[in-house]
Scaffold this motif. Structure first.
Motif, PDB file in Angstrom:
ATOM      1  N   GLU A  26      -3.997  -4.440 -11.148  1.00  0.00           N
ATOM      2  CA  GLU A  26      -3.441  -3.507 -10.162  1.00  0.00           C
ATOM      3  C   GLU A  26      -4.559  -3.098  -9.214  1.00  0.00           C
ATOM      4  O   GLU A  26      -5.674  -2.791  -9.635  1.00  0.00           O
ATOM      5  CB  GLU A  26      -2.850  -2.277 -10.850  1.00  0.00           C
ATOM      6  CG  GLU A  26      -2.241  -1.290  -9.872  1.00  0.00           C
ATOM      7  CD  GLU A  26      -1.557  -0.131 -10.573  1.00  0.00           C
ATOM      8  OE1 GLU A  26      -1.640   0.980 -10.035  1.00  0.00           O
ATOM      9  OE2 GLU A  26      -0.955  -0.344 -11.631  1.00  0.00           O
ATOM     10  N   LEU A  27      -4.226  -3.084  -7.931  1.00  0.00           N
ATOM     11  CA  LEU A  27      -5.199  -2.701  -6.905  1.00  0.00           C
ATOM     12  C   LEU A  27      -4.619  -1.539  -6.113  1.00  0.00           C
ATOM     13  O   LEU A  27      -3.506  -1.612  -5.593  1.00  0.00           O
ATOM     14  CB  LEU A  27      -5.473  -3.887  -5.973  1.00  0.00           C
ATOM     15  CG  LEU A  27      -6.355  -3.604  -4.768  1.00  0.00           C
ATOM     16  CD1 LEU A  27      -7.781  -3.338  -5.223  1.00  0.00           C
ATOM     17  CD2 LEU A  27      -6.330  -4.755  -3.807  1.00  0.00           C
ATOM     18  N   GLY A  28      -5.377  -0.464  -6.039  1.00  0.00           N
ATOM     19  CA  GLY A  28      -4.967   0.680  -5.228  1.00  0.00           C
ATOM     20  C   GLY A  28      -5.685   0.650  -3.878  1.00  0.00           C
ATOM     21  O   GLY A  28      -6.887   0.465  -3.818  1.00  0.00           O
ATOM     22  N   LEU A  29      -4.917   0.802  -2.814  1.00  0.00           N
ATOM     23  CA  LEU A  29      -5.501   0.761  -1.465  1.00  0.00           C
ATOM     24  C   LEU A  29      -5.719   2.166  -0.930  1.00  0.00           C
ATOM     25  O   LEU A  29      -5.074   3.093  -1.238  1.00  0.00           O
ATOM     26  CB  LEU A  29      -4.601  -0.026  -0.510  1.00  0.00           C
ATOM     27  CG  LEU A  29      -4.368  -1.479  -0.907  1.00  0.00           C
ATOM     28  CD1 LEU A  29      -3.371  -2.112   0.035  1.00  0.00           C
ATOM     29  CD2 LEU A  29      -5.665  -2.248  -0.849  1.00  0.00           C
ATOM     30  N   ASP A  41       0.353   0.927  -0.729  1.00  0.00           N
ATOM     31  CA  ASP A  41      -0.875   1.517  -1.264  1.00  0.00           C
ATOM     32  C   ASP A  41      -1.217   0.984  -2.653  1.00  0.00           C
ATOM     33  O   ASP A  41      -2.245   1.322  -3.218  1.00  0.00           O
ATOM     34  CB  ASP A  41      -0.803   3.035  -1.283  1.00  0.00           C
ATOM     35  CG  ASP A  41       0.347   3.569  -2.114  1.00  0.00           C
ATOM     36  OD1 ASP A  41       1.065   2.764  -2.733  1.00  0.00           O
ATOM     37  OD2 ASP A  41       0.520   4.795  -2.153  1.00  0.00           O
ATOM     38  N   THR A  42      -0.350   0.123  -3.210  1.00  0.00           N
ATOM     39  CA  THR A  42      -0.613  -0.452  -4.524  1.00  0.00           C
ATOM     40  C   THR A  42      -0.145  -1.900  -4.559  1.00  0.00           C
ATOM     41  O   THR A  42       0.956  -2.211  -4.102  1.00  0.00           O
ATOM     42  CB  THR A  42       0.123   0.332  -5.628  1.00  0.00           C
ATOM     43  OG1 THR A  42      -0.253   1.706  -5.548  1.00  0.00           O
ATOM     44  CG2 THR A  42      -0.215  -0.191  -7.007  1.00  0.00           C
ATOM     45  N   PRO A  74       9.680   3.922  -5.190  1.00  0.00           N
ATOM     46  CA  PRO A  74       9.344   3.266  -6.458  1.00  0.00           C
ATOM     47  C   PRO A  74       9.683   1.778  -6.469  1.00  0.00           C
ATOM     48  O   PRO A  74       9.266   1.046  -7.356  1.00  0.00           O
ATOM     49  CB  PRO A  74      10.182   4.026  -7.485  1.00  0.00           C
ATOM     50  CG  PRO A  74      11.359   4.507  -6.713  1.00  0.00           C
ATOM     51  CD  PRO A  74      10.853   4.779  -5.316  1.00  0.00           C
ATOM     52  N   ASP A  75      10.449   1.332  -5.479  1.00  0.00           N
ATOM     53  CA  ASP A  75      10.850  -0.067  -5.418  1.00  0.00           C
ATOM     54  C   ASP A  75       9.786  -0.898  -4.709  1.00  0.00           C
ATOM     55  O   ASP A  75       9.117  -0.422  -3.789  1.00  0.00           O
ATOM     56  CB  ASP A  75      12.176  -0.200  -4.665  1.00  0.00           C
ATOM     57  CG  ASP A  75      13.313   0.523  -5.374  1.00  0.00           C
ATOM     58  OD1 ASP A  75      13.302   0.528  -6.626  1.00  0.00           O
ATOM     59  OD2 ASP A  75      14.183   1.083  -4.682  1.00  0.00           O
ATOM     60  N   PRO A  76       9.635  -2.165  -5.101  1.00  0.00           N
ATOM     61  CA  PRO A  76       8.656  -3.016  -4.419  1.00  0.00           C
ATOM     62  C   PRO A  76       9.069  -3.279  -2.967  1.00  0.00           C
ATOM     63  O   PRO A  76      10.257  -3.363  -2.652  1.00  0.00           O
ATOM     64  CB  PRO A  76       8.664  -4.306  -5.221  1.00  0.00           C
ATOM     65  CG  PRO A  76       9.653  -4.163  -6.312  1.00  0.00           C
ATOM     66  CD  PRO A  76      10.270  -2.820  -6.223  1.00  0.00           C
ATOM     67  N   ALA A  83       4.739   1.179  -2.084  1.00  0.00           N
ATOM     68  CA  ALA A  83       4.317   2.312  -1.260  1.00  0.00           C
ATOM     69  C   ALA A  83       4.534   3.579  -2.077  1.00  0.00           C
ATOM     70  O   ALA A  83       5.422   3.637  -2.939  1.00  0.00           O
ATOM     71  CB  ALA A  83       5.124   2.367   0.033  1.00  0.00           C
ATOM     72  N   SER A  84       3.738   4.599  -1.812  1.00  0.00           N
ATOM     73  CA  SER A  84       3.870   5.834  -2.586  1.00  0.00           C
ATOM     74  C   SER A  84       5.193   6.544  -2.308  1.00  0.00           C
ATOM     75  O   SER A  84       5.640   7.348  -3.110  1.00  0.00           O
ATOM     76  CB  SER A  84       2.704   6.767  -2.285  1.00  0.00           C
ATOM     77  OG  SER A  84       2.648   7.041  -0.907  1.00  0.00           O
TER      78      SER A  84
END
Length: 133
Positions: A130-133, A114-115, A103-105, A99-100
């Motif tokens: 990498e996919l950005g949502l 979002d990524t 920084p942690d998954p 998430a924006s």
């Protein structure tokens, strides 16, 4: 009585035609040797790439599978299905969602992601998507 005239002698410098030819031959031989060495090294790299093409494709498809799995979890957050498995034990993937705001998954089921970042692995070959949502 007549005096005799001594003969005129000239001292010519020794010629160096043989040395120039040897130096030219060594220089040309060195240039050809260097060129063939570089050409052989480049051919080795191309052959290596050609043989790793299959491994690279499998790693890309594994990474694509991970993206699809992350999207499935995102859109079906209530699912309890296990992740995909591969018939070849050398193939695997790593899936991380971000998430924006952090920084942690986080979990891919979280609606704030979002990524999606994935790494497909086949043997020693890794390919990332990498996919950005």
């Amino acid at each position: 009585m007549q005096k005799s005239i001594p003969p005129i002698t000239y001292h010519l410098p020794p010629t160096r035609n043989g040395q120039a030819m040897i130096l030219t031959t060594i220089a040309l031989g060195g240039a050809i040797l260097g060129a063939t060495t570089i050409a052989g090294l480049l051919m080795t790299y191309q052959i290596r790439q050609a043989t790793d093409f299959r491994s690279s494709a499998k790693a890309i498809f594994a990474a694509d599978t991970a993206v699809e799995w992350g999207l499935y979890q995102f859109f079906n957050s209530t699912t309890n299905l296990p992740g995909p498995t591969f018939s070849d034990s050398r193939t695997s993937f790593s899936l991380k969602c971000y998430a924006s705001s952090s920084p942690d998954p986080i979990s891919c089921k979280d609606p704030s992601i979002d990524t999606i970042r994935t790494v497909g692995i086949f043997g020693s070959v890794n390919r990332a998507l990498e996919l950005g949502l």
